[in-house]
Design an enzyme around this catalytic site. Structure first.
Site, PDB file in Angstrom:
ATOM      1  N   LYS A 144      63.967  31.365  46.908  1.00  0.00           N
ATOM      2  CA  LYS A 144      63.643  30.281  45.983  1.00  0.00           C
ATOM      3  C   LYS A 144      62.701  30.887  44.952  1.00  0.00           C
ATOM      4  O   LYS A 144      61.543  31.184  45.256  1.00  0.00           O
ATOM      5  CB  LYS A 144      62.973  29.101  46.681  1.00  0.00           C
ATOM      6  CG  LYS A 144      62.478  28.057  45.676  1.00  0.00           C
ATOM      7  CD  LYS A 144      61.677  26.932  46.272  1.00  0.00           C
ATOM      8  CE  LYS A 144      60.967  26.169  45.154  1.00  0.00           C
ATOM      9  NZ  LYS A 144      60.196  25.026  45.642  1.00  0.00           N
TER      10      LYS A 144
ATOM     11  N   ALA B 109      61.083  19.161  43.626  1.00  0.00           N
ATOM     12  CA  ALA B 109      59.707  18.871  43.203  1.00  0.00           C
ATOM     13  C   ALA B 109      59.521  17.482  42.599  1.00  0.00           C
ATOM     14  O   ALA B 109      60.330  17.001  41.812  1.00  0.00           O
ATOM     15  CB  ALA B 109      59.186  19.906  42.209  1.00  0.00           C
ATOM     16  N   GLY B 110      58.430  16.873  42.994  1.00  0.00           N
ATOM     17  CA  GLY B 110      57.955  15.633  42.389  1.00  0.00           C
ATOM     18  C   GLY B 110      58.352  14.355  43.097  1.00  0.00           C
ATOM     19  O   GLY B 110      57.884  13.278  42.748  1.00  0.00           O
TER      20      GLY B 110
ATOM     21  N   GLY C 238      54.264  18.210  43.828  1.00  0.00           N
ATOM     22  CA  GLY C 238      53.250  17.475  44.568  1.00  0.00           C
ATOM     23  C   GLY C 238      52.776  16.196  43.917  1.00  0.00           C
ATOM     24  O   GLY C 238      51.884  15.529  44.437  1.00  0.00           O
TER      25      GLY C 238
ATOM     26  N   ALA D  24      58.792  18.686  49.958  1.00  0.00           N
ATOM     27  CA  ALA D  24      57.816  19.028  51.004  1.00  0.00           C
ATOM     28  C   ALA D  24      56.707  17.988  51.058  1.00  0.00           C
ATOM     29  O   ALA D  24      56.597  17.227  52.014  1.00  0.00           O
ATOM     30  CB  ALA D  24      57.224  20.415  50.746  1.00  0.00           C
TER      31      ALA D  24
END
Lengths: 273, 66
Positions: A114, A201-202, A175, A223
């Site tokens: 990644k 992401a986000g 995040g 995550a």
């Protein structure tokens, strides 16, 4: 005959899903949810969340060995039979990212990466110039490159053209939990892409993951939304179902949006008229 | 000779191998990778490669992230 599992989904539905694998660079995955491991308060909480998510591919970062560290994230992934996807998080230049990818390949025995090349610590947004440079070098070196990129259709196209195995546009900053800030651009990226599009992401909650899939993304990578939720395992299960629901809705073909109502009950035969 | 290992300066005897340096920071031999002066040293070469004065040795492994 159909059977009903604990999710309320029927065996027929499951069979359809199993015939609809995510394919990246010729490798098949039953789950369209790729997890990250960052942010979990403990290895135990992380393991529970990963198991609940149903993920088959999960990211790790490469860092200096800490002699005092107890337990390894690699042990957790091995125990759960989850494939590892090393990232280049924390790299600001193409040179740093390429070296990190090579170290990951040496340590973990995978040429998948990644690719993450960020511009600054404040936004964590990808630096497109360094990203393209690093992607080119890694593709040439035989890596299977999955770049974390801006939600820019032109940049996504460039990354695909130079040989990346997928493109992974952000929904919003890493995040942030802000969800998908530019669904129009994500749709444009999906329309043109010949490689899998993975929303990365986000994302903040399950509806964000479902929206990503409804927009046509092939998978979701997240995550923080899970690892920093109040109940990570419960949120992981929610994400698992959201990704499945969003994928099924995408394949089902949604109705067009209308400005005015359209009755679903017949007008004929109303007894009170 | 002075060698920097994971950012810390160390005095090591001449002829110290990469394998010996790795053993000072971790017992693990799998899941670990080494770079000297930004060049990867493959695991198969650790025992036969000596570090040199002023080398920057990085010993990395996978941690939670991403």
């Amino acid at each position: 005959m159909t059977t009903t599992d604990t999710t309320g989904m029927t065996g027929t539905t499951d069979a359809r899903e199993h015939a609809d694998p995510l394919v990246i660079a010729g490798r098949e995955f039953g789950s369209r949810l790729i997890m990250g491991t960052g942010g979990a308060p403990s290895m135990r909480v992380l393991a529970e969340a990963l198991a609940a998510s149903g993920t088959e591919l999960t990211t790790v970062a490469m860092r200096r060995v800490d002699p005092a560290a107890r337990g390894s994230v690699l042990d957790v992934l091995r125990r759960l039979d989850i494939d590892v996807l090393p990232n280049t998080a924390g790299c600001f230049t193409a040179g740093e990212a390429v070296l990190t990818a090579k170290l990951a390949r040496e340590a973990l025995g995978t040429d998948w990466v990644k690719l993450e090349v960020i511009a600054d610590e404040h936004t964590l947004l990808p630096d497109p110039i360094e990203l393209v440079d690093a992607a080119e070098q890694l593709v040439d070196a035989g890596f299977t490159v999955l770049p974390y990129t801006n939600d820019d259709p032109v940049l996504a196209r460039r990354l695909e053209q130079l040989g990346c195995a997928a493109v992974m546009p952000l929904g919003s900053p890493i995040g942030s939990g802000l969800g998908i800030r530019n669904p129009h651009n994500i749709e444009l990226i999906v329309e043109q892409a010949q490689v899998p599009v993975i929303l990365d992401a986000g994302l903040g909650t399950a509806s964000d993951a479902a929206l990503a899939m409804e927009l046509g993304c092939d998978a979701v990578l997240l995550a923080t939304a899970v690892t920093r939720a109040q109940s990570p395992a419960a949120m992981a299960a929610a994400m698992r179902h959201a990704v499945r629901a969003g994928r099924l809705a995408r394949l089902a073909g949604r109705i067009p949006k209308r400005r005015h109502a359209q009755a679903s009950s017949p007008w004929e035969g109303i007894g009170t008229s | 000779m002075r060698v920097t290992v994971n950012g810390q300066s160390r005095e090591l005897p001449e002829g110290t191998t990469v394998a010996a340096v790795v053993a000072t920071v971790t017992e693990a031999t799998t899941g670990v990778a080494v770079a000297i002066n930004d060049e990867v040293v493959s695991r198969g070469s650790w025992a036969g490669t000596a570090v040199r004065d002023q080398d920057r040795v990085e010993v990395l492994t996978a941690v939670q992230g991403g």
